[in-house]
Design an enzyme around this catalytic site. Structure first.
Site, PDB file in Angstrom:
ATOM      1  CG  HIS A   1      -0.276  -0.274   2.512  1.00 22.62           C
ATOM      2  ND1 HIS A   1       0.597   0.624   3.086  1.00 22.62           N
ATOM      3  CD2 HIS A   1      -0.322  -1.343   3.369  1.00 22.62           C
ATOM      4  CE1 HIS A   1       1.032   0.152   4.240  1.00 22.62           C
ATOM      5  NE2 HIS A   1       0.511  -1.060   4.437  1.00 22.62           N
TER       6      HIS A   1
ATOM      7  N   GLY B   1       1.893   3.138   2.256  1.00 24.57           N
ATOM      8  CA  GLY B   1       2.890   3.174   3.326  1.00 24.57           C
ATOM      9  C   GLY B   1       4.192   2.531   2.856  1.00 24.57           C
ATOM     10  CG  HIS B   2       4.299  -1.656   2.067  1.00 32.28           C
ATOM     11  ND1 HIS B   2       2.985  -2.062   1.991  1.00 32.28           N
ATOM     12  CD2 HIS B   2       4.822  -2.331   3.120  1.00 32.28           C
ATOM     13  CE1 HIS B   2       2.732  -2.953   2.934  1.00 32.28           C
ATOM     14  NE2 HIS B   2       3.825  -3.139   3.644  1.00 32.28           N
TER      15      HIS B   2
ATOM     16  N   GLY C   1       9.287   1.575   8.532  1.00 34.97           N
ATOM     17  CA  GLY C   1       8.200   2.517   8.801  1.00 34.97           C
ATOM     18  C   GLY C   1       8.031   2.808  10.283  1.00 34.97           C
TER      19      GLY C   1
ATOM     20  CD  GLN D   1       9.102  -4.353  11.963  1.00 33.24           C
ATOM     21  OE1 GLN D   1       8.536  -5.430  12.102  1.00 33.24           O
ATOM     22  NE2 GLN D   1       8.939  -3.604  10.895  1.00 33.24           N
TER      23      GLN D   1
ATOM     24  CB  SER E   1      -2.240  -1.826   8.521  1.00 31.93           C
ATOM     25  OG  SER E   1      -2.096  -3.208   8.789  1.00 31.93           O
TER      26      SER E   1
HETATM   27  P1  AMP Z   1       4.980  -5.045   6.508  1.00 28.46           P
HETATM   28  O1  AMP Z   1       4.736  -5.427   5.091  1.00 28.46           O
HETATM   29  O2  AMP Z   1       3.729  -4.780   7.282  1.00 28.46           O
HETATM   30  O3  AMP Z   1       5.956  -5.942   7.212  1.00 28.46           O
HETATM   31  O4  AMP Z   1       5.690  -3.615   6.450  1.00 28.46           O
HETATM   32  C1  AMP Z   1       6.894  -3.423   5.736  1.00 28.46           C
HETATM   33  C2  AMP Z   1       7.453  -2.071   6.064  1.00 28.46           C
HETATM   34  O5  AMP Z   1       6.504  -1.046   5.741  1.00 28.46           O
HETATM   35  C3  AMP Z   1       7.748  -1.923   7.576  1.00 28.46           C
HETATM   36  O6  AMP Z   1       8.957  -1.200   7.751  1.00 28.46           O
HETATM   37  C4  AMP Z   1       6.548  -1.148   8.057  1.00 28.46           C
HETATM   38  O7  AMP Z   1       6.814  -0.395   9.220  1.00 28.46           O
HETATM   39  C5  AMP Z   1       6.281  -0.237   6.867  1.00 28.46           C
HETATM   40  N1  AMP Z   1       4.897   0.248   6.897  1.00 28.46           N
HETATM   41  C6  AMP Z   1       3.761  -0.486   7.032  1.00 28.46           C
HETATM   42  N2  AMP Z   1       2.670   0.318   7.070  1.00 28.46           N
HETATM   43  C7  AMP Z   1       3.139   1.598   6.972  1.00 28.46           C
HETATM   44  C8  AMP Z   1       2.511   2.882   6.968  1.00 28.46           C
HETATM   45  N3  AMP Z   1       1.189   3.026   7.069  1.00 28.46           N
HETATM   46  N4  AMP Z   1       3.296   3.972   6.841  1.00 28.46           N
HETATM   47  C9  AMP Z   1       4.660   3.835   6.741  1.00 28.46           C
HETATM   48  N5  AMP Z   1       5.304   2.659   6.726  1.00 28.46           N
HETATM   49  C10 AMP Z   1       4.557   1.557   6.849  1.00 28.46           C
END
Ligand code: AMP
Length: 286
Positions: A37, A39-40, A150, A156, A188
């Site tokens: 999404h 965020g990534h 993130g 984390q 998320s």
């Molecule tokens: P994940 O796929 O949930 O393991 O997340 C991968 C990376 O993206 C991690 O460093 C998360 O902290 C970051 N991340 C996930 N959601 C967000 C968000 N809403 N804003 C910024 N970074 C994010």
């Protein structure tokens, strides 16, 4: 524009990275579990100016899920992820099978003590051991010079910073701000599990954080009162089952009593079967 490359094996990924580095190129890295999404993608945008080759990993890491957690139903859509990353101008995606990363005789784990056993670590025993193990392995496979994480997952970030320092990984650490929906809900992959009704209640996390922040900005310096401000907001949404709402030090995750410098407001809990977390850093004026 060169097409994005998809690596499925450790050998392909590691030898490409090592070759880039021999050519003097800087490798940037964003580890993810996919179902990408904004965020990534914001992390991809953030790291791009710091590197010459940008790798994103897409791997739903089984060792960071508890036995009762959502590993099996975690959303997976590698084709869509590849499309988004191609648009986002990543150079390569590393998306291995589980057996490639954890063969049958696998036996080595990385654990950051203390920090891993509070808050998220207390609610999800073994979670950070799984996170540290996969990130250490990915660091060795991808050989990044710079990696981005993130703020959304603040604990984390603290745990991985400590691991990076303690194990002497020569990797620059970038942290990107939390990307939110227009009503404040932190983006998320797990938000996809929410029904419409649960989705509208899910703003409770951000509202609790903002209430606590407002309390601090209005001059409140009693930490218990700040926590109470979060609990008031939780109580407005009985469907929300909080695990915690607290104020901590952003590095140690020790419970804050002194209101000075940078503090971190953290919340987590469930709405129906969906577990959500969020946080807000606040600078406290003396
Ligand atoms: P994940 O796929 O949930 O393991 O997340 C991968 C990376 O993206 C991690 O460093 C998360 O902290 C970051 N991340 C996930 N959601 C967000 C968000 N809403 N804003 C910024 N970074 C994010």
């Amino acid at each position: 524009m060169a097409r994005i490359r998809l690596f499925r094996t450790i050998d392909e990924m590691q030898s490409s990275s090592l070759q880039w580095k021999r050519e003097g190129l800087r490798v940037g890295f964003v580890p993810t579990m996919g179902a990408l999404h904004e965020g990534h993608l914001s992390l991809v945008d953030m790291v791009r100016p710091h590197c010459d080759r940008l790798v994103v990993s897409v791997f739903v890491n089984p060792t960071q899920f508890g036995p009762q957690e959502d590993f099996n139903r975690y959303p997976r859509d590698i084709d869509e992820d590849l499309r988004l990353l191609e648009e986002g101008q990543a150079d390569a995606v590393f998306a291995p099978e589980i057996e490639e990363i954890y063969p049958k005789d696998y036996a080595t784990y990385v654990e950051v003590e203390r920090l891993s056993s509070v808050y998220e670590g207390a609610v999800r025993p073994g979670h950070f051991r799984g996170v540290c193990t996969i990130v250490a392995k990915l660091f060795n496979i991808v050989q990044p010079d710079v990696a981005a994480f993130g703020q959304k997952d603040a604990q984390q970030v603290a745990v991985l910073r400590r691991m990076t320092r303690d194990l002497h990984f020569p990797i620059q650490f970038l942290v990107g701000p939390t990307v939110r929906e227009s009503d404040g809900l932190a983006m998320s992959s797990r938000n996809a599990y929410l029904t419409n009704e649960q989705r509208s209640k899910a703003t409770v996390l951000f509202r609790a954080l903002k209430a606590a922040e407002a309390c601090i900005l209005a001059g409140e310096r009693n930490a218990d009162k700040v926590r109470e401000a979060m609990r008031y907001v939780f109580a407005e949404v009985p469907e929300f089952k909080p695990d915690y709402g607290d104020m901590v030090s952003p590095e140690s995750f020790e419970q804050g009593t002194e209101m000075r410098g940078e503090v971190l407001l953290i919340v987590a809990g469930r709405i129906g079967p969906v577990r959500l977390i969020d946080n807000l850093p606040v600078s406290v004026e003396p």
